[in-house]
Scaffold this motif. Structure first.
Motif, PDB file in Angstrom:
ATOM      1  N   ASN A  81       0.890  -1.185   0.060  1.00  0.00           N
ATOM      2  CA  ASN A  81       0.030  -0.001   0.029  1.00  0.00           C
ATOM      3  C   ASN A  81       0.782   1.119  -0.020  1.00  0.00           C
ATOM      4  N   LYS A 106       2.025   1.564  -3.421  1.00  0.00           N
ATOM      5  CA  LYS A 106       0.842   1.893  -4.302  1.00  0.00           C
ATOM      6  C   LYS A 106       0.313   3.397  -4.373  1.00  0.00           C
ATOM      7  N   TYR A 107       0.064   3.765  -3.007  1.00  0.00           N
ATOM      8  CA  TYR A 107      -0.546   4.944  -2.706  1.00  0.00           C
ATOM      9  C   TYR A 107       0.356   6.027  -2.543  1.00  0.00           C
ATOM     10  N   ASP A 122       5.002   6.394   4.578  1.00  0.00           N
ATOM     11  CA  ASP A 122       5.307   6.743   3.353  1.00  0.00           C
ATOM     12  C   ASP A 122       5.024   8.195   2.987  1.00  0.00           C
ATOM     13  N   LEU A 173     -11.719   3.228   6.307  1.00  0.00           N
ATOM     14  CA  LEU A 173     -10.722   2.428   6.124  1.00  0.00           C
ATOM     15  C   LEU A 173     -10.965   1.028   7.327  1.00  0.00           C
ATOM     16  N   ARG A 213     -12.371   1.581  -0.679  1.00  0.00           N
ATOM     17  CA  ARG A 213     -11.318   2.397  -1.150  1.00  0.00           C
ATOM     18  C   ARG A 213     -11.394   3.722  -1.093  1.00  0.00           C
ATOM     19  N   VAL A 214     -10.548   4.580  -0.879  1.00  0.00           N
ATOM     20  CA  VAL A 214     -10.786   5.881  -0.683  1.00  0.00           C
ATOM     21  C   VAL A 214      -9.794   6.678  -1.386  1.00  0.00           C
ATOM     22  N   GLY A 231      -6.480  -2.959  -7.050  1.00  0.00           N
ATOM     23  CA  GLY A 231      -6.655  -3.214  -5.631  1.00  0.00           C
ATOM     24  C   GLY A 231      -8.159  -3.299  -5.445  1.00  0.00           C
ATOM     25  N   VAL A 232      -8.461  -4.008  -4.539  1.00  0.00           N
ATOM     26  CA  VAL A 232     -10.205  -4.419  -4.451  1.00  0.00           C
ATOM     27  C   VAL A 232     -10.551  -3.959  -2.971  1.00  0.00           C
ATOM     28  N   GLY A 233      -9.583  -3.590  -2.269  1.00  0.00           N
ATOM     29  CA  GLY A 233      -9.908  -2.823  -0.918  1.00  0.00           C
ATOM     30  C   GLY A 233     -10.423  -3.773   0.203  1.00  0.00           C
ATOM     31  N   GLY A 236      -7.612  -5.812   1.579  1.00  0.00           N
ATOM     32  CA  GLY A 236      -6.198  -6.095   2.090  1.00  0.00           C
ATOM     33  C   GLY A 236      -6.357  -5.462   3.500  1.00  0.00           C
ATOM     34  N   LEU A 237      -6.773  -4.322   3.859  1.00  0.00           N
ATOM     35  CA  LEU A 237      -6.645  -3.670   5.296  1.00  0.00           C
ATOM     36  C   LEU A 237      -7.479  -4.454   6.118  1.00  0.00           C
ATOM     37  N   SER A 296       1.254   8.887   4.932  1.00  0.00           N
ATOM     38  CA  SER A 296       0.650   8.142   6.002  1.00  0.00           C
ATOM     39  C   SER A 296       1.685   7.168   6.751  1.00  0.00           C
TER      40      SER A 296
HETATM   41  P1  ADP Z   1      -6.652  -1.992  -1.785  1.00  0.00           P
HETATM   42  O1  ADP Z   1      -5.278  -1.419  -1.598  1.00  0.00           O
HETATM   43  O2  ADP Z   1      -6.622  -3.259  -2.537  1.00  0.00           O
HETATM   44  O3  ADP Z   1      -7.547  -0.979  -2.309  1.00  0.00           O
HETATM   45  P2  ADP Z   1      -6.330  -2.090   1.069  1.00  0.00           P
HETATM   46  O4  ADP Z   1      -7.593  -2.626   1.940  1.00  0.00           O
HETATM   47  O5  ADP Z   1      -5.354  -2.430   1.330  1.00  0.00           O
HETATM   48  O6  ADP Z   1      -7.105  -2.444  -0.250  1.00  0.00           O
HETATM   49  O7  ADP Z   1      -6.700  -0.811   1.440  1.00  0.00           O
HETATM   50  C1  ADP Z   1      -7.932   0.041   1.358  1.00  0.00           C
HETATM   51  C2  ADP Z   1      -8.066   1.435   0.951  1.00  0.00           C
HETATM   52  O8  ADP Z   1      -7.174   2.482   1.850  1.00  0.00           O
HETATM   53  C3  ADP Z   1      -6.856   1.742  -0.531  1.00  0.00           C
HETATM   54  O9  ADP Z   1      -8.080   1.483  -1.441  1.00  0.00           O
HETATM   55  C4  ADP Z   1      -6.618   3.166  -0.037  1.00  0.00           C
HETATM   56  O10 ADP Z   1      -7.626   3.993  -0.522  1.00  0.00           O
HETATM   57  C5  ADP Z   1      -6.501   3.588   1.269  1.00  0.00           C
HETATM   58  N1  ADP Z   1      -5.164   3.192   1.623  1.00  0.00           N
HETATM   59  C6  ADP Z   1      -4.439   2.231   2.149  1.00  0.00           C
HETATM   60  N2  ADP Z   1      -3.300   2.285   2.412  1.00  0.00           N
HETATM   61  C7  ADP Z   1      -3.145   3.458   2.084  1.00  0.00           C
HETATM   62  C8  ADP Z   1      -1.657   4.514   1.852  1.00  0.00           C
HETATM   63  N3  ADP Z   1      -0.603   3.935   2.595  1.00  0.00           N
HETATM   64  N4  ADP Z   1      -1.728   5.572   1.794  1.00  0.00           N
HETATM   65  C9  ADP Z   1      -3.238   6.118   1.435  1.00  0.00           C
HETATM   66  N5  ADP Z   1      -4.050   5.462   1.434  1.00  0.00           N
HETATM   67  C10 ADP Z   1      -4.102   4.271   1.489  1.00  0.00           C
END
Ligand code: ADP
Length: 906
Positions: A663, A666-667, A692, A705, A711-712, A721-723, A725-726, A750
């Motif tokens: 993440n 990716k973000y 990051d 979250l 996903r935000v 991503g599918v949202g 993971g977290l 973050s």
């Molecule tokens: P995915 O990455 O597959 O969308 P996650 O559950 O890992 O699913 O993350 C959920 C959402 O949280 C992400 O879609 C993103 O919007 C936000 N997110 C997660 N990690 C970060 C990060 N390090 N910085 C900004 N947004 C994040």
């Protein structure tokens, strides 16, 4: 004279009965004996006469004397006339004037006409029974002439009278008070006072109003006689006459007097009893009396208490004063109609108190009727039933509120009592027309009728609990559900008398249950669809993964064309990334299990630095691609010399860290930075933070979250991503006893952190996977010859296994891409081991297995399934179908070689 005295003595418990009707005599005798009388029955007159003369009874009863006309017959009874102190009762069925006169002529004192109740005769006799005190008649003589009074006293005493004499009339009040005479003899010429006034004075005393007074005259003078009567005397006696006449007069009048006093006593007793009845009624009831126009004449204390009015406020007022307005005019006019016709009215009335509060009374109004039968006043007796009415009202309300009704079925008569609420439960607006058991059954839905009847019968006959849910059809045709429960009330002998029941409308509950069931069915169907989807997705992913991972493993193991170090590293990356992908697939498959909390974790002591390093290496290619720098030095340097071991599930922790780093990449922004750091928290936890320099998370997105598929942020489509993971990460960390959180500055970056418990156990679990080269060389060193047949339609998979096994000198592998060809090969060459794919064209691996087992040649050959159907259920199905082992795709080479070794007995 002496003889007469003896004869006059009566036995006050002795009764003589004479007659010729044995039944009558028996009946009467039994009745008297039971009341402690002595009874003698005579059938001959002579014997009766003899007995009377020797022992005189207080009553002689003559039943149906034969006294018709002839003086001869009457003569036979003449001895009865001598009975003075004995009462003669004549009983007869004849009631003519002539006969009754003859009975009197016989000396009869009482005449009783048959038939009558025997109790009546006993009552009469009881009244005739003389008190012992009255054995002697008490005679008070008021006589100024002393010598004369002595003569009378002497004579009358001998006649067995109790006589008291006063010579001074002024002492008469005391004498009356003390002596209580049955008869008074008073001299007409008393010295010093007017006899008229003395007699008047006696008559003014209540208890002497009717006492016989004989006026004593000096000479027979009509004027004096009349005067005696006028002043209130009953009879007169001329002193010159024979004293026996006086004796007779006294005896006759005293008897009369005694009889009268007997009646007076009865009357007094009656009055006394009435007083007690009245008292009882006043103590218990609310009583009032009113005149014919409803004006209150009298009220008792209870009436004042309940109404709140005083006696004075009520008397003289009309009963309307208490009207509550709860009843209509019809109610009152029905009541007035009843009582004004002289009939008793009974009903329940609601009145109001002085201060307006209402009270309920159960009332009875009795009209008092005059000689013409017309009411002249009304007495009302009431009971306060306010509490009862209130509780009934409450019961009614609660029945309405709970939609409950009650019933009481009289099993013997078949009548049913229903509470008011029942009508609504059966769809009627007013009173329920279900008057009988049959009409109740009629209202039940035809399909449920038998079930209800059977349940009732079972309860009545066998005492089984009556607890049913059934449908009823309302008059408008709509169907409703009722719940009924009840029980039977039985006699001491166990005979069923009543059945009592409670009915409740459960239509909404049943509808809710149905909706719930439908929702449950939908959810189950959706769940099944989800499982099917996951299963097929897993299958689809596993097949290409098998080729990717298998061939990359083969590349690294090829002894003829060994890879350069750089190539080995690259292939290692492929294998490692493939393995991670595989574990992700498994994660998706496990998603539902994680959500349900059914995930299996193996919590052990693991080396955090090692996992960070592995994760770092795994993620590096991804980071490099975006020119992002990952710094892990701070984490490592911190942990060096400190504790670096935590309690966690190795694979799951790695998955968590990978998710956080992934993440952060990716973000992040291009050319961004990632920092992985560690710190000690409260001595017992290690916090790992992945920071990051990405876009961060806005305030309003913070709460979104850690939620599934949430996903935000912007431009999400650009980022894979599918949202989930977290969410998985959070659940896993929680299951490992840790915690997770984040801080974020929007547009700055973050920091996601996890905390895990520190382990003080030094035994670190080694999760290193053995090198495939080593494994292969183990096998190669074996020198033996085994035939292995592989049936598989996918050419890539065939090639993979073929290349893997080809290089093992001890194994000769043949393959078939078609299941039928595979079976033929098996029958012909009879291999030592068969590897069999499950999803084959035209026939499934299960069918192939069955056929191999049916054939003599192949039935004992071990068969191992190799399939992309990797769900737990699939493996269980395979093993229970008879496969000797089950290997899932993508193939773990180590696991495959292990199985091959086992089955070939290396
Ligand atoms: P995915 O990455 O597959 O969308 P996650 O559950 O890992 O699913 O993350 C959920 C959402 O949280 C992400 O879609 C993103 O919007 C936000 N997110 C997660 N990690 C970060 C990060 N390090 N910085 C900004 N947004 C994040």
């Amino acid at each position: 004279m002496n003889e007469s005295i003896n004869v006059n003595r009566v036995n006050d418990s002795l009764i003589y009965v004479y007659g010729c009707d044995e039944n009558f005599e028996k009946l009467v005798t039994a009745e008297f004996i039971s009341s402690a009388y002595t009874v003698k029955v005579f059938h001959k007159l002579e014997e009766l006469e003899l007995s009377i003369n020797s022992c005189r009874p207080f009553v002689v009863i003559i039943n149906s004397p034969d006294i018709h006309n002839t003086s001869l017959e009457l003569d036979a009874y003449s001895f009865l006339k001598k009975l003075d102190t004995t009462t003669l009762v004549i009983v007869s069925t004849e009631n003519t004037m002539e006969y009754r006169l003859q009975a009197i002529g016989l000396g009869g004192d009482k005449f009783v006409c048959r038939p009558f109740n025997t109790g009546y005769l006993l009552e009469l006799v009881n009244k005739l029974k003389p008190d012992s005190r009255e054995d002697k008649f008490k005679v008070l003589l008021v006589e100024g002439n002393e010598p004369l009074s002595d003569v009378y006293k002497d004579h009358l005493s001998k006649c067995d009278f109790n006589i008291s004499v006063i010579t001074n009339p002024m002492h008469i009040l005391d004498a009356l008070d003390e002596f209580k005479p049955d008869i008074i003899l008073i001299e007409s010429l008393l010295h010093g006072c007017q006899v008229n006034n003395i007699v008047k004075l006696i008559r003014q005393i209540d208890s002497y109003t009717l006492t016989p007074i004989i006026y004593l005259l000096s000479e027979s003078n009509l004027k004096s006689q009349l005067n005696g009567h006028n002043i209130g005397c009953n009879d007169y006696f001329v002193k010159t006459s024979d004293v026996i006449i006086l004796e007779e007069k006294i005896r006759f009048m005293a008897r009369r007097s005694q009889l009268n006093s007997g009646f007076n006593k009865d009357y007094e007793r009656l009055l006394r009893e009435q007083k007690y009845y009245l008292e009882a009624m006043n103590q218990h009831d609310i009583v009032s009396s009113a005149d014919v126009s409803g004006i209150i004449i009298d009220v008792n204390e209870k009436f004042c208490e309940i109404s709140g009015y005083s006696r004075e406020e009520l008397i003289g007022k009309n009963h309307n004063l208490l009207k509550s307005g709860n009843h209509d005019e019809e109610f009152y006019s029905e009541m007035w109609n009843t009582i004004s016709y002289g009939k008793v009215w009974h009903g329940i009335i609601c009145n109001h108190k002085k201060h307006g509060e209402e009270y309920w009374v159960d009332s009875t109004i009795v009209p008092f009727l005059d000689e013409q039968g017309k009411p002249y006043k009304y007495i009302s007796a009431r009971t306060d039933i306010t509490a009862l009415m209130k509780s009934e009202d409450r019961l009614q309300r609660s029945q309405v509120f709970a939609n409950i009704g009650t019933w009481d079925w009289d099993i013997t008569s078949g009548d049913i009592y229903w509470s008011d609420r029942i009508s609504a439960l059966f769809g009627y607006e007013d009173k329920v027309p279900l008057s009988s058991y049959a009409s109740f059954l009629n209202a039940i839905h035809p399909d449920d009728r038998k079930y209800v009847i059977d349940s009732i019968d079972d309860c009545v006959l066998n005492g089984t609990e009556y607890n049913v849910e059934h449908r009823v059809v309302w008059p408008d045709g709509s169907v409703h559900w009722l719940h009924e429960s009840g029980d039977v009330v039985r006699s001491k002998g166990g005979k069923p008398l009543h059945m009592l029941g409670v009915v409740q409308d459960i239509t909404s509950r049943i509808e809710f249950d149905n909706t719930l069931q439908e929702a449950k069915d939908d959810a189950e169907r959706a769940n099944l669809a989800k499982s099917k989807f996951l299963s097929s997705m897993s299958h689809e992913l596993r097949t290409p993964m098998n080729a990717i991972m298998g061939f990359s493993q083969l590349l690294s193991m090829d002894p003829h064309e060994p890879l350069s170090i750089q190539q080995k590293e690259s292939v290692g990356e492929i294998t490692s990334a493939g393995q991670h992908l595989l574990s992700l697939i498994n994660e998706i498959l496990d998603l539902s299990r994680i959500e349900a909390g059914h995930v299996n974790l193996s919590i052990e002591t693991v080396d955090l630095i090692k996992i960070i390093n592995e994760s770092y290496h795994l993620m590096m290619p991804l980071a490099t691609k975006r020119n992002i720098e990952i710094k892990v030095s701070s984490a490592l340097s911190y942990l060096e010399g400190n504790t670096n071991i935590v309690y966690a599930d190795y694979t799951r922790l790695k998955q968590v860290i990978l998710n956080l780093i992934s993440n952060a990449i990716k973000y992040n922004v291009e050319y961004g930075h990632i920092d992985i750091s560690c710190a000690l928290v409260e001595e017992s936890y290690i916090r790992l933070t992945v920071s990051d320099t990405g876009r961060g998370i806005s305030e309003e997105d913070i709460d979104k979250l850690f939620k599934p598929f949430s996903r935000v942020g912007e431009n999400l489509t650009e980022v894979e991503g599918v949202g989930i993971g977290l969410m998985i990460t959070k659940k896993l960390i929680k299951l490992m006893g840790g915690d997770i959180g984040f801080n974020s500055d929007y547009n700055t970056g973050s920091s996601f952190w996890i905390e895990l418990p520190i382990s003080y156990d030094s035994t670190i679990v080694e999760n290193e996977v053995k090198s495939y080269e080593n494994v292969t060389s183990d096998i190669i060193s074996e020198d033996c010859k085994y035939k292995v047949l592989y049936i598989e339609d996918n050419p890539a998979n065939l090639r993979l296994i073929a290349q893997l096994l080809q290089r093992i000198p001890g194994i000769e592998m043949s393959s078939a891409h078609d299941p039928f060809l595979g079976m033929d090969l098996a029958y012909e060459y009879v291999p030592d081991l068969i590897l069999l794919d499950i999803n084959l064209p035209g026939i499934t691996g299960f069918d192939v297995l069955d056929r191999l087992r049916e054939n003599e040649k192949t039935k004992s050959i071990p068969v191992v399934a190799i399939s992309a159907n990797a769900m737990k259920k699939d493996i269980e199905n395979g093993l229970s179908a008879g496969f000797d082992d089950y290997i899932t795709k993508p193939i773990d080479v180590t696991a495959l070689l292990q199985v091959v070794r086992e089955k070939l007995n290396y």
